[in-house]
Design a protein around this motif. Structure first.
Motif, mmCIF file in Angstrom:
data_model
loop_
_atom_site.group_PDB
_atom_site.id
_atom_site.type_symbol
_atom_site.label_atom_id
_atom_site.label_comp_id
_atom_site.label_asym_id
_atom_site.label_seq_id
_atom_site.Cartn_x
_atom_site.Cartn_y
_atom_site.Cartn_z
ATOM 1 N N ARG A 79 0.821 -1.221 0.000
ATOM 2 C CA ARG A 79 0.000 0.000 0.000
ATOM 3 C C ARG A 79 0.850 1.265 0.000
ATOM 4 O O ARG A 79 0.532 2.241 -0.698
ATOM 5 C CB ARG A 79 -0.940 -0.008 1.202
ATOM 6 N N ASP A 100 2.317 4.677 -3.979
ATOM 7 C CA ASP A 100 2.646 6.073 -4.290
ATOM 8 C C ASP A 100 4.059 6.100 -4.856
ATOM 9 O O ASP A 100 5.032 5.874 -4.131
ATOM 10 C CB ASP A 100 2.568 6.911 -3.020
ATOM 11 N N CYS A 141 -0.977 6.373 5.378
ATOM 12 C CA CYS A 141 -1.263 7.216 4.208
ATOM 13 C C CYS A 141 -1.985 8.494 4.611
ATOM 14 O O CYS A 141 -1.776 9.558 4.005
ATOM 15 C CB CYS A 141 -2.076 6.432 3.192
ATOM 16 N N SER A 163 3.987 1.646 -1.141
ATOM 17 C CA SER A 163 4.744 1.805 -2.388
ATOM 18 C C SER A 163 3.842 2.074 -3.586
ATOM 19 O O SER A 163 4.343 2.319 -4.692
ATOM 20 C CB SER A 163 5.610 0.569 -2.645
ATOM 21 N N ASN A 170 0.457 11.217 5.643
ATOM 22 C CA ASN A 170 1.375 11.813 4.668
ATOM 23 C C ASN A 170 1.091 13.301 4.470
ATOM 24 O O ASN A 170 -0.043 13.733 4.488
ATOM 25 C CB ASN A 170 1.252 11.089 3.319
ATOM 26 N N SER A 227 6.043 8.323 -5.537
ATOM 27 C CA SER A 227 6.953 9.327 -4.973
ATOM 28 C C SER A 227 7.486 8.923 -3.607
ATOM 29 O O SER A 227 8.302 9.648 -3.020
ATOM 30 C CB SER A 227 6.232 10.678 -4.863
ATOM 31 N N THR A 228 7.034 7.769 -3.092
ATOM 32 C CA THR A 228 7.419 7.301 -1.760
ATOM 33 C C THR A 228 8.360 6.109 -1.897
ATOM 34 O O THR A 228 8.081 5.173 -2.637
ATOM 35 C CB THR A 228 6.170 6.873 -0.964
#
Length: 531
Positions: free
Chosen positions: A20, A24, A528, A22, A531, A26-27
């Motif tokens: 979950r 994203d 999440c 990864s 963030n 940009s993360t």
């Protein structure tokens, strides 16, 4: 190495979180696993737990300390040391527990963990073979399937239990858990659907996800009361460091997560000092509150063949293997149990307090081979034990195993419930169509009277074993004894969370793999949202 998030432990919860987070791009995420990759073919064959449990290349092979509640015995505690963690060698049984379990968590102050909060997470994770409804989801990563094997002895048990007055329940994960029926499994097309298969395999090539196997985390690095990184030993024994910009998530399970906290100086200061570790943050609840399901395994000899007979000859073994290879069917698709029952020992109990696992075979333990006679097993466990144990360090070396002190059968309720469970099992065995198939009570023998409370309790103390559901050692809550808050943040330490079965404030009423997946989904939402 420097990453945004580091997840320690690629087990049932850790695989979910790595997936979950990864998502994203940009993360950046590092997932560290003390074991190796899940390449052993027996991992992926459902019945392979006979080969993977007690295999030190895949299993931590823990053992408890001698326990007074078990008449001084030490018992095995298998835990997965491989991608997928224990989901790569468990019995594949998909059980969520009771809605009341989670509502009790909420009543204890854990906002966001009631049944209405967690049901959507169970549904989101699930790809239910039977289709979507109010309690089940489709399209999720975790495949949940019906049995691909039936055996007459298990069908006879389900029918005999109904003759004894217990209702049939086609879905113990639905509106009501109570009743008897058949397990559903975490399998897909006759293959194990571990957390690694469900959540890691589809996304292993994401450039922002670094999966590091054979990485034994030795310590969380702290800057004051803020977690900033990890130290780990790689496969060569060299100590390496990871700097973490956002958060560290411990998902090592009920044994490894509290051990890492204590090795990092987080725990009971006196206990840490006694083991050569300088205390950094006082959190006395670390390693305490340990709960597990203890099972009494009754074995009955039969006057007709069971799976014991099917697997005894090389010819039959070859035939079974061919059936699996051609059709993904037959005994090699079998989970740890076929039939189940969630029953009440007394009318005044609000919800089922015992669970049955019924197997068309018998053995002293998985991995040791079946008995040389026709027989089946009726295992019964207490769903909500009151007894609590603890984990203790055995020195400052991260490679040293902790001392596991389960403290089984240390309360009157626990003793009475396991005796009642054994007696209910023996009562079901006296009802047809099962009774006509039983030739002898093998374990315990018929010499043990059902009216002999002390004798039955002593038999249970001498013969019961773990069903492999350790929980509660980093308990979530608002009290001083809890370790993490309802957001899974380690109390008093910034940027550090725990997400696995160790956070359960009370053990769930059933097997723990599905709840571990749910905890991973919940932790992912919390992370999440942060963030």
């Amino acid at each position: 190495m420097e990453v945004d998030y580091a997840v320690v432990g690629a087990g049932s919860s850790g695989c979910v979180i790595a997936n979950r987070l990864s998502a994203d791009p940009s993360t950046t995420v590092a997932l560290l696993e003390a074991g190796g990759p899940d390449t052993n073919p027996w991992i992926h064959i459902p019945v392979g737990y006979f080969k993977t449990m007690h295999n030190p290349s895949l299993d931590w092979c823990y053992r408890t300390e001698p326990d007074p509640g078990l008449n001084g015995r030490s018992i095995d505690w298998p835990r997965g040391k491989v991608l997928g963690g224990s989901s790569s060698l468990n019995g594949l049984l998909y059980v969520r527990g009771q809605k009341e379990d989670y509502d009790r968590w909420r009543q204890m102050g854990n906002v966001g963990w009631g049944w209405d909060d967690v049901l959507p997470l169970f549904k989101r994770s699930e790809d239910q073979e039977r289709g979507e409804d109010a309690f089940h989801g489709t399209g999720g990563p975790l495949s949940v399937s019906n049995m691909r094997i039936q055996r007459p002895i298990c069908d006879a048990w389900v029918a005999a239990a109904q003759e004894a007055g217990y209702p049939f329940n086609p879905d113990y994960n639905g509106a009501d858990q109570e009743g008897v029926g058949y397990f559903q499994l975490t399998t897909r097309n006759g293959r194990r659907c571990s957390a690694a298969v469900a959540y890691l395999k589809p996304i292993r090539n994401r450039p922002n996800l670094n999966i590091i196997t054979r990485a034994l985390v030795t310590k969380v690095e702290l800057d004051g009361k803020k977690a900033t990184g990890l130290l780990f030993r790689d496969r060569s024994g060299e100590v390496k460091a990871i700097k973490v910009r956002r958060e560290i998530i411990l998902s090592g399970g009920a044994i490894n997560s509290p051990q890492i906290l204590m090795l990092s100086g987080i725990g009971d200061p006196d206990h840490l000092k006694a083991n050569g570790i300088e205390p950094v943050h006082s959190l006395p609840g670390v390693g305490k509150g340990l709960q597990d399901h203890l099972q009494a395994r009754l074995v009955f000899k039969c006057n007709e063949p069971t799976l014991n007979d099917e697997v005894r000859s090389l010819f039959n073994q070859a035939r079974i293997a061919l059936k699996y290879a051609l059709f993904r069917a037959g005994p090699m698709t079998m989970a740890a149990s076929l039939a189940t029952g969630f029953l009440k020992t007394r009318p005044e109990v609000q919800t089922p307090d015992i669970q049955f696992h019924v197997q068309p075979w018998s053995a002293d333990s998985p991995g040791e081979g079946v008995h040389p006679f026709s027989a089946f097993t009726m295992s019964v466990c207490q769903l909500r034990p009151e007894s609590r144990g603890e984990l203790r360090l055995d020195g400052p070396d991260p490679a040293s195993y902790v001392k596991i002190i389960p403290n089984y059968l240390s309360t009157e309720t626990d003793c009475r419930t396991i005796v009642d469970g054994v007696n209910i099992a023996r009562d079901i065995a006296r009802h047809n169509p099962l009774a006509s198939k039983i030739s002898e009570e093998f374990r315990p023998t018929s010499d043990l009277s059902r009216d002999d409370y002390e004798g039955t309790l002593d038999w249970a103390r001498s013969n019961s074993v773990s069903i492999y559901h350790p929980t509660g050692t980093c308990a979530m809550g608002t009290s001083e004894s809890s370790v993490v808050d309802p957001n899974l943040k380690v109390k008093g330490i910034e940027h550090l969370r725990v997400a696995d079965c160790s956070i359960m404030p009370e053990i769930v009423s059933g097997n723990t793999n599905a709840p571990a997946i749910m905890i991973g989904e919940k932790a992912s939402d919390l992370l999440c949202a942060n963030n």
